[in-house]
Motif scaffolding. Sequence first.
Motif, PDB file in Angstrom:
ATOM      1  N   ALA A  63       6.304   6.162  16.452  1.00  0.00           N
ATOM      2  CA  ALA A  63       6.296   6.488  17.715  1.00  0.00           C
ATOM      3  C   ALA A  63       5.912   5.394  18.499  1.00  0.00           C
ATOM      4  N   TYR A  64       6.668   5.239  19.735  1.00  0.00           N
ATOM      5  CA  TYR A  64       6.021   4.220  20.789  1.00  0.00           C
ATOM      6  C   TYR A  64       5.614   5.065  21.812  1.00  0.00           C
ATOM      7  N   PRO A  65       4.485   4.187  22.693  1.00  0.00           N
ATOM      8  CA  PRO A  65       4.317   4.939  23.845  1.00  0.00           C
ATOM      9  C   PRO A  65       5.114   4.690  25.021  1.00  0.00           C
ATOM     10  N   SER A  66       6.141   4.068  24.992  1.00  0.00           N
ATOM     11  CA  SER A  66       6.987   3.763  26.193  1.00  0.00           C
ATOM     12  C   SER A  66       8.453   3.125  25.778  1.00  0.00           C
ATOM     13  N   LEU A  67       9.317   3.023  26.516  1.00  0.00           N
ATOM     14  CA  LEU A  67      10.506   2.185  26.054  1.00  0.00           C
ATOM     15  C   LEU A  67      10.379   0.822  25.794  1.00  0.00           C
ATOM     16  N   THR A  68       9.460   0.372  26.806  1.00  0.00           N
ATOM     17  CA  THR A  68       9.214  -1.383  26.753  1.00  0.00           C
ATOM     18  C   THR A  68       8.228  -1.650  25.801  1.00  0.00           C
ATOM     19  N   ALA A  69       7.680  -0.692  25.164  1.00  0.00           N
ATOM     20  CA  ALA A  69       6.908  -1.215  23.866  1.00  0.00           C
ATOM     21  C   ALA A  69       7.603  -1.369  22.635  1.00  0.00           C
ATOM     22  N   ILE A  70       8.909  -0.947  22.496  1.00  0.00           N
ATOM     23  CA  ILE A  70       9.526  -0.739  21.283  1.00  0.00           C
ATOM     24  C   ILE A  70       9.850  -2.215  21.114  1.00  0.00           C
ATOM     25  N   ASP A  71       9.628  -2.629  19.786  1.00  0.00           N
ATOM     26  CA  ASP A  71       9.970  -3.979  19.236  1.00  0.00           C
ATOM     27  C   ASP A  71      11.115  -4.277  18.112  1.00  0.00           C
ATOM     28  N   VAL A  72      11.853  -3.281  18.412  1.00  0.00           N
ATOM     29  CA  VAL A  72      13.133  -3.377  17.554  1.00  0.00           C
ATOM     30  C   VAL A  72      14.233  -3.016  18.355  1.00  0.00           C
ATOM     31  N   PRO A  73      15.515  -3.474  18.263  1.00  0.00           N
ATOM     32  CA  PRO A  73      16.595  -3.174  19.092  1.00  0.00           C
ATOM     33  C   PRO A  73      16.874  -1.642  19.257  1.00  0.00           C
ATOM     34  N   VAL A  74      17.462  -1.458  20.418  1.00  0.00           N
ATOM     35  CA  VAL A  74      17.775   0.066  20.669  1.00  0.00           C
ATOM     36  C   VAL A  74      19.108  -0.019  21.418  1.00  0.00           C
ATOM     37  N   ASP A  75      19.880   0.949  20.818  1.00  0.00           N
ATOM     38  CA  ASP A  75      21.492   1.043  21.394  1.00  0.00           C
ATOM     39  C   ASP A  75      21.344   2.144  22.604  1.00  0.00           C
ATOM     40  N   MET A  76      20.552   3.006  22.578  1.00  0.00           N
ATOM     41  CA  MET A  76      20.759   4.054  23.565  1.00  0.00           C
ATOM     42  C   MET A  76      19.437   4.975  23.572  1.00  0.00           C
ATOM     43  N   VAL A  77      19.292   5.237  24.859  1.00  0.00           N
ATOM     44  CA  VAL A  77      18.141   6.113  25.241  1.00  0.00           C
ATOM     45  C   VAL A  77      18.436   7.804  25.179  1.00  0.00           C
ATOM     46  N   ASN A  78      17.829   8.848  24.725  1.00  0.00           N
ATOM     47  CA  ASN A  78      18.195  10.221  24.688  1.00  0.00           C
ATOM     48  C   ASN A  78      16.748  10.562  25.431  1.00  0.00           C
ATOM     49  N   VAL A  79      17.034  11.559  26.383  1.00  0.00           N
ATOM     50  CA  VAL A  79      15.846  11.979  27.152  1.00  0.00           C
ATOM     51  C   VAL A  79      16.010  13.417  27.134  1.00  0.00           C
ATOM     52  N   PHE A  80      14.531  13.806  26.622  1.00  0.00           N
ATOM     53  CA  PHE A  80      14.061  15.060  26.487  1.00  0.00           C
ATOM     54  C   PHE A  80      12.646  15.450  27.398  1.00  0.00           C
ATOM     55  N   ARG A  81      13.110  15.019  28.649  1.00  0.00           N
ATOM     56  CA  ARG A  81      11.963  15.509  29.833  1.00  0.00           C
ATOM     57  C   ARG A  81      12.577  15.977  30.917  1.00  0.00           C
ATOM     58  N   ARG A  82      11.712  16.476  31.724  1.00  0.00           N
ATOM     59  CA  ARG A  82      12.504  17.353  32.985  1.00  0.00           C
ATOM     60  C   ARG A  82      13.043  16.117  33.923  1.00  0.00           C
ATOM     61  N   SER A  83      14.026  16.852  34.615  1.00  0.00           N
ATOM     62  CA  SER A  83      14.752  16.030  35.422  1.00  0.00           C
ATOM     63  C   SER A  83      14.079  15.108  36.523  1.00  0.00           C
ATOM     64  N   GLU A  84      12.886  15.660  37.053  1.00  0.00           N
ATOM     65  CA  GLU A  84      12.276  14.790  37.841  1.00  0.00           C
ATOM     66  C   GLU A  84      11.684  13.599  37.577  1.00  0.00           C
ATOM     67  N   PHE A  85      11.592  13.626  35.944  1.00  0.00           N
ATOM     68  CA  PHE A  85      10.829  12.054  35.400  1.00  0.00           C
ATOM     69  C   PHE A  85      11.929  11.045  35.089  1.00  0.00           C
ATOM     70  N   LEU A  86      13.376  11.206  35.340  1.00  0.00           N
ATOM     71  CA  LEU A  86      14.299  10.617  35.048  1.00  0.00           C
ATOM     72  C   LEU A  86      14.360   9.267  35.992  1.00  0.00           C
ATOM     73  N   PRO A  87      14.040   9.330  37.180  1.00  0.00           N
ATOM     74  CA  PRO A  87      13.773   7.879  37.943  1.00  0.00           C
ATOM     75  C   PRO A  87      12.848   6.933  37.310  1.00  0.00           C
ATOM     76  N   GLU A  88      11.851   7.240  36.997  1.00  0.00           N
ATOM     77  CA  GLU A  88      10.865   6.531  35.996  1.00  0.00           C
ATOM     78  C   GLU A  88      11.292   5.957  34.725  1.00  0.00           C
ATOM     79  N   ILE A  89      12.017   6.826  34.078  1.00  0.00           N
ATOM     80  CA  ILE A  89      12.589   6.526  32.868  1.00  0.00           C
ATOM     81  C   ILE A  89      13.834   5.685  32.806  1.00  0.00           C
TER      82      ILE A  89
END
Length: 137
Positions: A63-89
């Motif tokens: 697991a990674y603490p954030s999207l920017t911490a991931i050190d491998v290629p990523v094709d897509m983000v899938n979000v399981f957080r509440r709607s109010e967190f989407l702008p930050e994500i």
Amino acid sequence: MMIQNPSDTRIKEILATKKRIAVVGLSDNPERTSYMVSEAMQKNGYTIIPVNPKVGEVLGARAYPSLTAIDVPVDMVNVFRRSEFLPEIAKETVEAGIDTFWAQLGVANEEAYRYLQENGVEVIMDRCIKVEHAKFK
């Protein structure tokens, strides 16, 4: 502005080509929806990259603490957080250079949608990736 998802044809293409998914808010609790959906996608050949600062590993993957911490290629983000967190994500998605953003069923935010669109990211909101995948199997 209304959130407009891509056509079913385009969603099918996304699911056929975007095989490495960073799952924001993926829980290590097998009872949680994020776990069940991610496990199902993993069993269908997708690589799951957990993004959750509170866990070390989920579904056998680091697991990674954030999207920017991931050190491998990523094709897509899938979000399981509440709607109010989407702008930050959304901002983190753009910073990480990921070109596809998927927010799960019941999760949508117009501010995040606009930001992602303005930054060339393809957006799907308020849809379950597992349900959409099952439609096209």
